[in-house]
Design a protein around this motif. Structure first.
Motif, mmCIF file in Angstrom:
data_model
loop_
_atom_site.group_PDB
_atom_site.id
_atom_site.type_symbol
_atom_site.label_atom_id
_atom_site.label_comp_id
_atom_site.label_asym_id
_atom_site.label_seq_id
_atom_site.Cartn_x
_atom_site.Cartn_y
_atom_site.Cartn_z
ATOM 1 N N ARG A 144 0.830 -1.216 0.000
ATOM 2 C CA ARG A 144 0.000 0.000 0.000
ATOM 3 C C ARG A 144 0.861 1.262 0.000
ATOM 4 N NH1 ARG A 144 -3.515 -3.164 3.364
ATOM 5 N NH2 ARG A 144 -2.573 -2.350 5.284
ATOM 6 N N LYS A 145 1.935 1.253 0.791
ATOM 7 C CA LYS A 145 2.803 2.428 0.859
ATOM 8 C C LYS A 145 3.499 2.671 -0.475
ATOM 9 C CE LYS A 145 6.321 4.752 3.614
ATOM 10 N NZ LYS A 145 5.436 5.904 3.878
ATOM 11 N N LEU A 146 4.016 1.597 -1.077
ATOM 12 C CA LEU A 146 4.718 1.746 -2.345
ATOM 13 C C LEU A 146 3.775 2.209 -3.457
ATOM 14 C CD1 LEU A 146 7.028 -1.412 -2.251
ATOM 15 C CD2 LEU A 146 7.599 0.928 -1.624
ATOM 16 N N LYS A 147 2.541 1.731 -3.421
ATOM 17 C CA LYS A 147 1.561 2.168 -4.420
ATOM 18 C C LYS A 147 1.168 3.624 -4.214
ATOM 19 C CE LYS A 147 -0.625 -2.141 -5.871
ATOM 20 N NZ LYS A 147 -1.879 -2.914 -5.999
ATOM 21 N N ALA A 148 1.143 4.046 -2.946
ATOM 22 C CA ALA A 148 0.751 5.429 -2.640
ATOM 23 C C ALA A 148 1.868 6.421 -2.974
ATOM 24 C CB ALA A 148 0.371 5.548 -1.157
ATOM 25 N N GLU A 149 3.090 5.912 -3.122
ATOM 26 C CA GLU A 149 4.233 6.796 -3.397
ATOM 27 C C GLU A 149 5.022 6.281 -4.605
ATOM 28 O OE1 GLU A 149 4.892 7.953 1.331
ATOM 29 O OE2 GLU A 149 6.312 6.614 0.325
ATOM 30 N N ARG A 152 9.060 6.726 -5.839
ATOM 31 C CA ARG A 152 9.863 7.273 -4.734
ATOM 32 C C ARG A 152 10.686 6.206 -4.004
ATOM 33 N NH1 ARG A 152 6.139 10.823 -0.898
ATOM 34 N NH2 ARG A 152 8.126 10.756 0.254
ATOM 35 N N HIS A 153 10.544 4.956 -4.425
ATOM 36 C CA HIS A 153 11.195 3.885 -3.670
ATOM 37 C C HIS A 153 12.114 3.035 -4.544
ATOM 38 C CE1 HIS A 153 8.922 4.627 0.029
ATOM 39 N NE2 HIS A 153 7.903 4.923 -0.770
ATOM 40 N N ASN A 154 13.037 2.361 -3.878
ATOM 41 C CA ASN A 154 13.995 1.523 -4.583
ATOM 42 C C ASN A 154 14.236 0.233 -3.803
ATOM 43 O OD1 ASN A 154 15.594 2.297 -2.388
ATOM 44 N ND2 ASN A 154 16.683 3.865 -3.546
ATOM 45 N N PHE A 155 14.929 -0.690 -4.448
ATOM 46 C CA PHE A 155 15.334 -1.923 -3.769
ATOM 47 C C PHE A 155 16.733 -2.294 -4.233
ATOM 48 C CE2 PHE A 155 13.301 -3.396 -7.664
ATOM 49 C CZ PHE A 155 14.062 -4.485 -8.086
ATOM 50 N N SER A 156 17.470 -2.922 -3.346
ATOM 51 C CA SER A 156 18.855 -3.282 -3.656
ATOM 52 C C SER A 156 18.980 -4.781 -3.875
ATOM 53 C CB SER A 156 19.789 -2.839 -2.526
ATOM 54 O OG SER A 156 19.556 -3.623 -1.368
ATOM 55 N N ASP A 173 6.608 -6.972 -9.706
ATOM 56 C CA ASP A 173 5.700 -7.258 -10.820
ATOM 57 C C ASP A 173 4.347 -7.770 -10.336
ATOM 58 O OD1 ASP A 173 7.740 -6.503 -12.508
ATOM 59 O OD2 ASP A 173 8.340 -8.556 -13.024
ATOM 60 N N VAL A 174 4.377 -8.715 -9.383
ATOM 61 C CA VAL A 174 3.131 -9.299 -8.883
ATOM 62 C C VAL A 174 2.300 -8.263 -8.132
ATOM 63 C CG1 VAL A 174 2.160 -10.980 -7.256
ATOM 64 C CG2 VAL A 174 4.039 -11.650 -8.778
ATOM 65 N N ALA A 175 2.968 -7.434 -7.323
ATOM 66 C CA ALA A 175 2.256 -6.430 -6.532
ATOM 67 C C ALA A 175 1.850 -5.213 -7.359
ATOM 68 C CB ALA A 175 3.128 -5.982 -5.364
ATOM 69 N N GLN A 176 2.374 -5.127 -8.578
ATOM 70 C CA GLN A 176 2.067 -4.016 -9.489
ATOM 71 C C GLN A 176 2.419 -2.666 -8.858
ATOM 72 O OE1 GLN A 176 -2.117 -4.931 -10.369
ATOM 73 N NE2 GLN A 176 -1.475 -5.796 -12.339
ATOM 74 N N ILE A 177 3.683 -2.585 -8.446
ATOM 75 C CA ILE A 177 4.175 -1.351 -7.849
ATOM 76 C C ILE A 177 5.355 -0.828 -8.662
ATOM 77 C CG2 ILE A 177 3.453 -1.941 -5.498
ATOM 78 C CD1 ILE A 177 6.207 -3.024 -4.956
ATOM 79 N N GLU A 178 5.795 0.375 -8.334
ATOM 80 C CA GLU A 178 6.951 0.964 -8.986
ATOM 81 C C GLU A 178 8.092 1.060 -7.976
ATOM 82 O OE1 GLU A 178 6.264 4.678 -10.946
ATOM 83 O OE2 GLU A 178 4.303 4.066 -11.709
ATOM 84 N N ALA A 179 9.260 0.547 -8.375
ATOM 85 C CA ALA A 179 10.445 0.625 -7.519
ATOM 86 C C ALA A 179 11.669 0.462 -8.405
ATOM 87 C CB ALA A 179 10.420 -0.447 -6.431
ATOM 88 N N THR A 180 12.704 1.208 -8.112
ATOM 89 C CA THR A 180 13.925 1.192 -8.910
ATOM 90 C C THR A 180 14.945 0.218 -8.327
ATOM 91 O OG1 THR A 180 13.604 3.521 -9.486
ATOM 92 C CG2 THR A 180 15.810 2.605 -9.808
#
Length: 323
Positions: A144-149, A152-156, A173-180
């Motif tokens: 929910r947080k990643l979808k709301a922002e 703005r988020h990344n993963f290593s 991909d499964v959660a359909q979120i954006e993260a770099t």
């Protein structure tokens, strides 16, 4: 006359063979075990257990050499190009020989052709963890947080194509979120940035993140396995956490040699590794860091290697994360 000359040649050849020193039994010098990842990760831990265990059996030092880079490509390539004499090995497996095929447009070696599996060593679970600064307590809150922002988020990860990278990207991909994705040269650097709050989440092994979960420095979201981890029984599986679409991914490790390595040398190494894996003390040390010992013959290892190759390479290529 011709028969006499032939007899003379045979006698001369026999004399030369008798004068030649006998070939030394393998091994007659130190063996190098390359770990294609940086110190501090599960491969490094396993590599030290194996190298220390087989050295007394082989009667020679087994020297561990960390050669990180490009998701295992650098270290694996150095072994693929080495002489197949049993003195240069690599602790590879799912990440360094299979997953990398799906994220490298021009892999400089051919995993299924350039290596021969010596022995399967262990399976290790993966855990999705989030930075404490995010203020989330479970996987649903993280999504929910990643979808709301968005954006703005990344993963290593420990590098492009590593199991942590593929597992985290699969979660995205499964959660359909954006993260770099931010690849590092090994687990330690990415973990440090997660602890400092510069990275939002990552996926890694219990040996890397376990103590930080227990201390509360990071927050565990879920295990990418069928069952919970004995040393972290309160961490749910991803299915229990409400994300059944995130498939299980358990990296496995194996000792590999250059393809031209003689079969008798492979058999000698296989027997030594299996002996180490069968020891109660090895199993206790593996259990303490949530490793499941594997073992088996070289033929079983080769069959498993081929099956995993057929299973994972198409999945990773479908992610379109080729570098």
């Amino acid at each position: 006359m011709l028969q006499a000359n032939r007899r003379s040649l045979l006698l001369a050849g026999a004399a030369l063979l008798a004068a030649r020193p006998a070939l030394a039994a393998y091994p007659d010098r130190p063996i190098r075990l390359v770990v294609p990842f940086a110190p501090g990760g599960s491969y490094d831990t396993t590599g030290r257990l194996i190298s220390e265990g087989i050295s007394p059996q082989l009667g020679q030092p087994v020297v561990l050499e960390n050669r990180p880079g490009a998701g295992g490509v650098v270290g694996s390539l150095s072994v693929a190009r080495s002489q197949g004499d049993g003195y240069t090995l690599v602790l590879g497996g799912l990440t360094a020989q299979i997953l990398v095929q799906g994220v490298n447009a021009s892999l400089p070696f051919k995993p299924m052709e350039d290596f021969i599996p010596v022995a399967l060593v262990a399976k290790v679970p993966l855990i999705l963890v989030a930075a404490k600064r995010l203020g989330v307590s479970n996987a649903q809150e993280l999504v929910r947080k990643l979808k709301a922002e968005p954006g703005r988020h990344n993963f290593s990860s420990a590098g492009n194509g590593t199991s942590g990278h593929i597992a985290a990207q699969h979660f995205v991909d499964v959660a359909q979120i954006e993260a770099t994705h931010i690849p590092y040269r090994g687990s330690a650097a990415g973990l440090a940035d997660l602890l400092a709050g510069r990275v939002s989440f990552l996926v890694d092994t219990p040996s890397v993140v376990g103590e930080h979960i227990r201390s509360g420095a990071v927050v565990a979201m879920g295990v990418l396995s069928d069952s919970r981890i004995p040393t972290l029984p309160d961490v749910p599986t991803m299915s229990e956490a409400g994300l059944p679409g995130v498939k299980n991914l358990e990296p496995w490790q194996a000792v590999l040699a250059p393809r031209s390595t003689p079969a008798d040398v492979v058999a000698r190494l296989n027997a030594a590794i299996n002996s180490v894996l069968a020891r109660p003390e090895t199993r206790e040390r593996f259990a303490a860091i949530d490793l499941t010992p594997m073992g088996g013959s070289p033929e079983q290892a080769a069959r498993f290697f081929s099956e995993e190759n057929d299973r994972w390479v198409p999945i990773v290529r479908a992610m379109n994360i080729v570098t």
